[in-house]
Design a protein around this motif. Structure first.
Motif, short mmCIF file in Angstrom:
data_model
loop_
_atom_site.label_atom_id
_atom_site.label_comp_id
_atom_site.label_asym_id
_atom_site.label_seq_id
_atom_site.Cartn_x
_atom_site.Cartn_y
_atom_site.Cartn_z
N LYS A 21 0.84 -1.21 0.00
CA LYS A 21 0.00 0.00 0.00
C LYS A 21 0.87 1.25 0.00
CE LYS A 21 -4.05 -1.88 2.33
NZ LYS A 21 -4.44 -2.17 3.70
N GLU A 22 2.06 1.14 0.61
CA GLU A 22 2.97 2.30 0.63
C GLU A 22 3.66 2.50 -0.72
OE1 GLU A 22 4.01 1.97 5.39
OE2 GLU A 22 5.50 1.33 3.91
N GLY A 23 3.42 1.59 -1.63
CA GLY A 23 3.95 1.77 -2.98
C GLY A 23 5.18 0.94 -3.28
N HIS A 24 5.66 0.18 -2.29
CA HIS A 24 6.83 -0.66 -2.59
C HIS A 24 6.38 -1.83 -3.46
CE1 HIS A 24 10.77 -2.35 -2.25
NE2 HIS A 24 11.18 -1.29 -1.56
N VAL A 25 7.35 -2.51 -4.07
CA VAL A 25 6.97 -3.60 -4.98
C VAL A 25 7.49 -4.95 -4.50
CG1 VAL A 25 6.71 -2.15 -7.02
CG2 VAL A 25 8.97 -3.07 -6.48
N TRP A 26 8.14 -4.96 -3.33
CA TRP A 26 8.68 -6.23 -2.83
C TRP A 26 7.89 -6.72 -1.62
CZ3 TRP A 26 14.56 -4.66 -2.28
CH2 TRP A 26 15.10 -4.50 -3.55
N VAL A 27 7.76 -8.05 -1.53
CA VAL A 27 7.28 -8.66 -0.29
C VAL A 27 8.31 -9.73 0.09
CG1 VAL A 27 5.44 -9.97 0.84
CG2 VAL A 27 4.86 -8.27 -0.91
N GLN A 64 15.07 -14.07 -0.69
CA GLN A 64 14.41 -13.45 0.45
C GLN A 64 13.29 -12.54 -0.04
OE1 GLN A 64 14.40 -14.11 3.66
NE2 GLN A 64 15.70 -15.77 2.92
N ILE A 65 13.49 -11.98 -1.24
CA ILE A 65 12.41 -11.19 -1.85
C ILE A 65 11.54 -12.18 -2.64
CG2 ILE A 65 11.86 -9.24 -3.36
CD1 ILE A 65 14.82 -8.34 -2.94
N ALA A 66 10.46 -12.63 -1.98
CA ALA A 66 9.65 -13.71 -2.57
C ALA A 66 8.74 -13.17 -3.68
CB ALA A 66 8.82 -14.38 -1.49
N ILE A 67 8.30 -11.92 -3.50
CA ILE A 67 7.31 -11.34 -4.42
C ILE A 67 7.85 -10.02 -4.98
CG2 ILE A 67 5.11 -10.05 -4.36
CD1 ILE A 67 4.64 -12.98 -4.49
N ARG A 68 7.82 -9.91 -6.30
CA ARG A 68 8.12 -8.63 -6.94
C ARG A 68 6.90 -8.27 -7.77
NH1 ARG A 68 14.23 -8.27 -7.19
NH2 ARG A 68 14.82 -10.20 -6.17
N MET A 69 6.20 -7.23 -7.38
CA MET A 69 4.96 -6.85 -8.05
C MET A 69 5.27 -6.43 -9.49
SD MET A 69 2.69 -7.38 -5.81
CE MET A 69 1.28 -6.78 -6.74
N ILE A 70 4.40 -6.82 -10.40
CA ILE A 70 4.60 -6.42 -11.79
C ILE A 70 3.42 -5.58 -12.28
CG2 ILE A 70 3.77 -8.62 -12.78
CD1 ILE A 70 6.60 -7.78 -14.55
N SER A 71 2.27 -5.73 -11.61
CA SER A 71 1.11 -4.90 -11.99
C SER A 71 0.08 -4.91 -10.87
CB SER A 71 0.48 -5.46 -13.27
OG SER A 71 -0.73 -4.78 -13.53
N PRO A 72 -0.62 -3.77 -10.68
CA PRO A 72 -1.70 -3.77 -9.70
C PRO A 72 -2.95 -4.47 -10.26
CG PRO A 72 -1.44 -1.58 -10.66
CD PRO A 72 -0.38 -2.45 -11.28
N HIS A 73 -2.90 -4.85 -11.53
CA HIS A 73 -4.06 -5.45 -12.20
C HIS A 73 -3.78 -6.92 -12.52
CE1 HIS A 73 -5.31 -1.37 -12.56
NE2 HIS A 73 -4.20 -1.06 -13.20
N PRO A 74 -4.82 -7.66 -12.94
CA PRO A 74 -4.58 -9.04 -13.38
C PRO A 74 -3.75 -9.03 -14.66
CG PRO A 74 -6.93 -8.63 -13.05
CD PRO A 74 -6.25 -7.31 -12.98
N VAL A 75 -2.86 -9.99 -14.80
CA VAL A 75 -2.03 -10.07 -16.01
C VAL A 75 -2.28 -11.44 -16.64
CG1 VAL A 75 0.33 -10.19 -16.90
CG2 VAL A 75 -0.24 -8.53 -15.12
N THR A 76 -2.63 -11.45 -17.91
CA THR A 76 -2.86 -12.75 -18.54
C THR A 76 -1.72 -13.08 -19.49
OG1 THR A 76 -4.25 -11.54 -20.07
CG2 THR A 76 -5.38 -12.86 -18.40
#
Ligand code: SAH
Length: 394
Positions: A21-27, A64-76
Motif C-alpha cells: 500500500k505504501e507503494g513498494h513492490v517487494w514482499v 528473500q524477496i519472494a514477491i516482486r509486483m509487476i502490476s496492480p491489475h490481473p495479467v494474462t
C-alpha cells in the motif's frame, strides 16, 4: 479489482500488504502466509490473508524477496506486458539521455521490469537476468525479440551474475553471446571515447551510472588532478579535457591497462599508478602533496547494513586525506555507490572529514546516478549513487 482467477495465489501478511500500500513492490519471504504449490518463477496473484487481491507479481521460491509486483491489475499475457514495458523504458531514455551511445536501457524495478537489466554499448546490448521469472524461456524470448525489433543491435551479450543465479537457485550459466558475433566496440560519452570489451570488466562492462557526473566534474575541474579508484579512467579522461595534469589510481592492473588504451584512443596523456588507494592517500597527504582537483569513487564499501560502520570509517578516511591534499579553491568530487549509506549519512561523514581537516568547503552540486538509472520514489533501493562536488575557499 477482480482476482486473476487462473493464476496461482500467494497470500501475504498484513505487514506485506502495508508495504504494498505504501507503494513498494517487494514482499519478503517472512511476510508470505501461503504459497502452496506455486512454481519457482511463476506469475502469481497476490492477496491479503482474507483473499482480497493486490495485483500480480513474479514469485521466487528461493530469494528473500519472494514477491516482486509487476502490476496492480490481473495479467494474462506476461510476455506482451514485458514487451510493452521495454518499449516504455526506451521511450523514457529517448527523452532523458543525450550525448552518449552507451546507457542503461532497462533498470529492473525502476522500469517495472524486476530482475532485468539491459545496457547499450553503441551497437552491442548487454543483458543481465537476475530472477527466476525473468529466466523463464518465453520471457527471455520476448525480451530478446523486443530488443531486436526496437534497437537492431549488432549483437546481444549476456552478463551472468553467478552469485545471484546461485541465490535464485537457477542453473549455472556463463557470460557470452546470445546472438551475433561482436563482443567489443568503442563507445562515446560526452565526446570522450572508451573501449568496450563485453566479456571483461565489472558491472556490465562500464560504470554508466556516473556518465552525467563525469561531465559535471569536468565542468569544475582544473589544474593538477588525481582520480582515485579510476577503473578504466571514466573521470580521468573527462578531467583531461580541462586539467593540466591527470593521475589515475587503481589497485587493478588490468583496469589501468584499459585506462591507458582509452587515453591513447583520446590522444590524452594520463599518469597511471597501481596502488591501494588508502596507502597512497596516506603517504601522499603525509608528504604534503597537493592537487587542485581530486575525485574519490570507491567501490561499495557497505554491501550490507552490518558493514555500515566500517564503510563510514572508510569514507571518512578517504575524504579526510583528500581534503587535506587540496590547494585553496580546489575541487573535491566525492562519490559513494553504497545503497546502505544514505545521502545525509554520506554528507555527514564528508562534513566530519572537512572539520578534521580544518577546511570549510561549499557544495557546488549534490548529484546522483545518471537519469537512465531512474529512481522510483516508492522504492528507495533504486537510489544508490551519491556524487557531491565541493570547492574549498580560496
Ligand atoms: N571511477 C570509476 C569506477 C570505480 S569502480 C569509473 O567511473 O569508471 C571502483 C574501482 O576501485 C575498481 O576499479 C577497483 O579496481 C578499485 N579498487 C577497489 N579497491 C581499491 C583499493 N583499495 N585501492 C585502489 N583501488 C581499488
Amino acid at each position: 479489482m477482480p482476482p486473476s482467477s487462473n493464476l496461482p495465489a500467494v497470500k501475504i501478511s498484513r505487514r506485506g500488504t502495508t508495504r504494498l500500500k505504501e507503494g513498494h513492490v517487494w514482499v519478503y519471504r517472512s511476510d508470505i502466509v501461503s504459497a502452496n504449490g506455486v512454481n519457482p518463477g511463476a506469475l502469481v496473484s497476490v492477496t491479503d490473508e482474507r483473499g482480497k487481491p493486490f495485483g500480480t507479481a513474479l514469485y521466487s521460491s528461493s530469494s528473500q524477496i519472494a514477491i516482486r509486483m509487476i502490476s496492480p491489475h490481473p495479467v494474462t499475457d506476461l510476455p506482451s506486458l514485458i514487451r510493452e514495458r521495454i518499449q516504455q523504458a526506451i521511450q523514457y531514455r529517448d527523452r532523458v539521455v543525450n550525448d552518449t551511445d552507451a546507457h542503461r536501457i532497462v533498470f529492473s524495478e525502476a522500469d517495472f521490469l524486476p530482475g532485468l537489466i539491459v545496457d547499450r554499448y553503441n551497437d552491442i546490448l548487454s543483458v543481465q537476468i537476475l530472477t527466476q521469472a525473468m529466466d523463464e524461456k518465453p520471457i527471455r524470448q520476448a525480451v530478446i525479440s523486443e530488443l531486436n525489433e526496437l534497437l537492431k543491435p549488432a549483437s546481444i551479450m549476456e552478463r551472468v551474475d553467478s552469485r545471484v543465479r546461485d541465490l535464485e537457485q537457477l542453473p549455472a550459466l556463463s557470460s557470452g553471446l546470445i546472438q551475433g558475433e561482436k563482443t567489443s566496440t568503442i563507445i562515446t560519452m560526452n565526446g570522450v571515447q572508451f573501449h568496450y570489451e563485453g566479456l571483461e570488466g565489472q558491472k556490465t562492462g562500464a560504470f554508466l551510472d556516473q556518465r552525467e557526473n563525469y561531465a559535471a566534474a569536468a565542468q569544475y575541474a582544473r589544474g593538477e588532478a588525481l582520480d582515485v579508484f579510476s577503473y578504466h579512467g571514466g573521470f580521468a579522461l573527462h578531467l583531461a579535457k580541462t586539467c593540466s595534469k591527470v593521475t589515475g589510481v587503481d589497485s587493478s592492473r588490468p583496469a589501468l591497462e584499459m585506462g591507458e588504451r582509452n587515453a591513447t584512443l583520446n590522444r590524452q596523456e594520463i599518469e597511471w599508478i597501481e596502488a591501494n588507494a588508502f596507502d597512497l592517500l596516506r603517504d601522499y597527504s603525509n608528504s604534503g602533496r597537493l592537487y587542485d582537483t581530486i575525485v574519490l569513487d570507491p567501490p561499495a564499501f557497505a554491501k550490507s547494513k552490518r558493514t555500515l560502520d566500517t564503510a563510514l570509517r572508510g569514507y571518512k578516511e578517504l575524504n579526510l586525506r583528500a581534503l587535506k591534499m587540496l590547494r585553496p579553491g580546489g575541487i573535491l568530487v566525492t562519490c559513494s555507490c553504497s545503497y546502505h549509506v544514505s545521502q545525509p549519512e554520506f554528507l555527514g561523514v564528508v562534513s566530519e572529514a572537512a572539520r578534521d581537516a580544518h577546511k570549510n568547503p561549499r557544495i557546488i552540486e549534490s548529484r546522483t546516478q545518471a537519469k537512465d538509472h531512474p529512481i522510483l520514489l516508492s522504492v528507495p533501493e533504486t537510489s544508490y549513487l551519491k556524487c557531491v562536488i565541493l570547492q574549498l575557499s580560496s
